[in-house]
Design a protein around this motif. Structure first.
Motif, PDB file in Angstrom:
ATOM      1  N   ALA A  49      24.651  33.483  37.445  1.00 35.92           N
ATOM      2  CA  ALA A  49      23.735  34.245  38.401  1.00 35.92           C
ATOM      3  C   ALA A  49      24.906  34.809  39.146  1.00 35.92           C
ATOM      4  CB  ALA A  49      23.025  32.940  39.306  1.00 35.92           C
ATOM      5  N   GLU A  50      24.250  36.155  39.731  1.00 32.70           N
ATOM      6  CA  GLU A  50      24.807  36.926  40.259  1.00 32.70           C
ATOM      7  C   GLU A  50      24.175  37.597  41.385  1.00 32.70           C
ATOM      8  OE1 GLU A  50      24.533  37.677  36.816  1.00 32.70           O
ATOM      9  OE2 GLU A  50      26.084  36.454  36.453  1.00 32.70           O
ATOM     10  N   VAL A  51      24.936  38.036  42.520  1.00 33.52           N
ATOM     11  CA  VAL A  51      24.180  38.802  43.554  1.00 33.52           C
ATOM     12  C   VAL A  51      24.965  40.119  43.859  1.00 33.52           C
ATOM     13  CG1 VAL A  51      24.583  37.336  45.363  1.00 33.52           C
ATOM     14  CG2 VAL A  51      22.818  38.729  45.966  1.00 33.52           C
ATOM     15  N   TYR A  52      24.446  41.288  44.243  1.00 33.75           N
ATOM     16  CA  TYR A  52      25.333  42.448  44.711  1.00 33.75           C
ATOM     17  C   TYR A  52      24.961  42.692  46.374  1.00 33.75           C
ATOM     18  CZ  TYR A  52      27.178  47.220  44.653  1.00 33.75           C
ATOM     19  OH  TYR A  52      27.842  48.298  44.793  1.00 33.75           O
ATOM     20  N   LEU A  53      26.198  42.637  47.160  1.00 37.46           N
ATOM     21  CA  LEU A  53      25.961  42.490  48.448  1.00 37.46           C
ATOM     22  C   LEU A  53      25.312  43.854  48.974  1.00 37.46           C
ATOM     23  CD1 LEU A  53      27.986  40.096  48.307  1.00 37.46           C
ATOM     24  CD2 LEU A  53      28.781  40.879  50.413  1.00 37.46           C
ATOM     25  N   ARG A  54      25.525  44.729  48.334  1.00 35.89           N
ATOM     26  CA  ARG A  54      24.975  46.021  48.774  1.00 35.89           C
ATOM     27  C   ARG A  54      23.607  46.107  48.845  1.00 35.89           C
ATOM     28  NH1 ARG A  54      28.245  51.184  47.126  1.00 35.89           N
ATOM     29  NH2 ARG A  54      29.600  50.272  48.766  1.00 35.89           N
ATOM     30  N   ASP A  55      22.931  45.736  47.972  1.00 34.38           N
ATOM     31  CA  ASP A  55      21.471  45.767  47.944  1.00 34.38           C
ATOM     32  C   ASP A  55      20.505  44.411  47.773  1.00 34.38           C
ATOM     33  OD1 ASP A  55      21.477  47.521  44.495  1.00 34.38           O
ATOM     34  OD2 ASP A  55      21.957  45.514  45.208  1.00 34.38           O
ATOM     35  N   GLY A  56      21.547  43.241  47.400  1.00 33.87           N
ATOM     36  CA  GLY A  56      20.768  42.126  47.233  1.00 33.87           C
ATOM     37  C   GLY A  56      20.373  41.955  45.996  1.00 33.87           C
ATOM     38  N   THR A  57      20.530  42.980  44.938  1.00 32.46           N
ATOM     39  CA  THR A  57      20.150  42.684  43.491  1.00 32.46           C
ATOM     40  C   THR A  57      20.676  41.475  42.927  1.00 32.46           C
ATOM     41  OG1 THR A  57      20.014  45.211  43.403  1.00 32.46           O
ATOM     42  CG2 THR A  57      20.022  43.860  41.173  1.00 32.46           C
ATOM     43  N   THR A  58      19.904  40.845  42.224  1.00 33.70           N
ATOM     44  CA  THR A  58      20.045  39.552  41.442  1.00 33.70           C
ATOM     45  C   THR A  58      19.985  39.575  40.170  1.00 33.70           C
ATOM     46  OG1 THR A  58      17.835  38.507  41.807  1.00 33.70           O
ATOM     47  CG2 THR A  58      19.543  37.967  43.715  1.00 33.70           C
ATOM     48  N   SER A  59      20.852  38.687  39.468  1.00 36.91           N
ATOM     49  CA  SER A  59      20.683  39.028  38.002  1.00 36.91           C
ATOM     50  C   SER A  59      20.921  37.116  37.532  1.00 36.91           C
ATOM     51  CB  SER A  59      21.476  39.630  37.433  1.00 36.91           C
ATOM     52  OG  SER A  59      22.877  39.665  37.806  1.00 36.91           O
ATOM     53  N   TYR A  60      20.247  37.017  36.271  1.00 31.59           N
ATOM     54  CA  TYR A  60      20.356  35.705  35.778  1.00 31.59           C
ATOM     55  C   TYR A  60      20.944  35.709  34.208  1.00 31.59           C
ATOM     56  CZ  TYR A  60      18.494  34.272  40.342  1.00 31.59           C
ATOM     57  OH  TYR A  60      18.292  34.112  41.743  1.00 31.59           O
TER      58      TYR A  60
END
Length: 125
Positions: A49-60
């Motif tokens: 599970a990941e989240v990118y701080l710049r735009d809040g995009t998440t992935s699983y």
């Protein structure tokens, strides 16, 4: 940098829920990816599970199947675990890495090595 500090693990029955937290106050620049990993005995640690701080995009990872949700505030990374299964039993860790030239947050986070103590999740069958 300081190691992340994970908390919130415990023992729950199958179908139960937990909310994990991780102090990531050392990793707040906008180009950071933050994520969760887990490791079961005899298996390699895996990011899921990941989240990118710049735009809040998440992935699983595929095995999450809508059961887990990653979220964050400025200094804390969260993981809501729902509908837990015995195969989810593992030590859970968090981490962060610059996305930089990596195409995905998962690829960037695969470079993380500054592991904390982790927090144990045990799902009883």
């Amino acid at each position: 940098q300081a190691r992340p500090v994970e908390s919130g693990g415990g023992s729950v029955p199958t179908g139960g829920s937990l909310r994990l937290s991780c102090d990531v106050s050392e990793y707040t620049r906008s180009d950071y990816c933050r994520g969760w990993f887990r490791q079961s005995p005899g298996k390699e640690r895996e990011g899921f599970a990941e989240v990118y701080l710049r735009d809040g995009t998440t992935s699983y990872a595929d095995f999450v199947q809508g059961r887990f949700t990653i979220s964050q505030d400025e200094n804390t990374l969260f993981l809501q675990l729902n509908n837990l299964k015995p195969e989810d039993s593992a030590a859970y860790y968090c981490g962060a890495a610059f996305k930089g030239v990596w195409g995905t947050c998962r690829a960037a986070l695969a470079t993380f090595r500054n592991w904390g103590q982790g927090t144990q999740v045990t799902v009883l069958s």
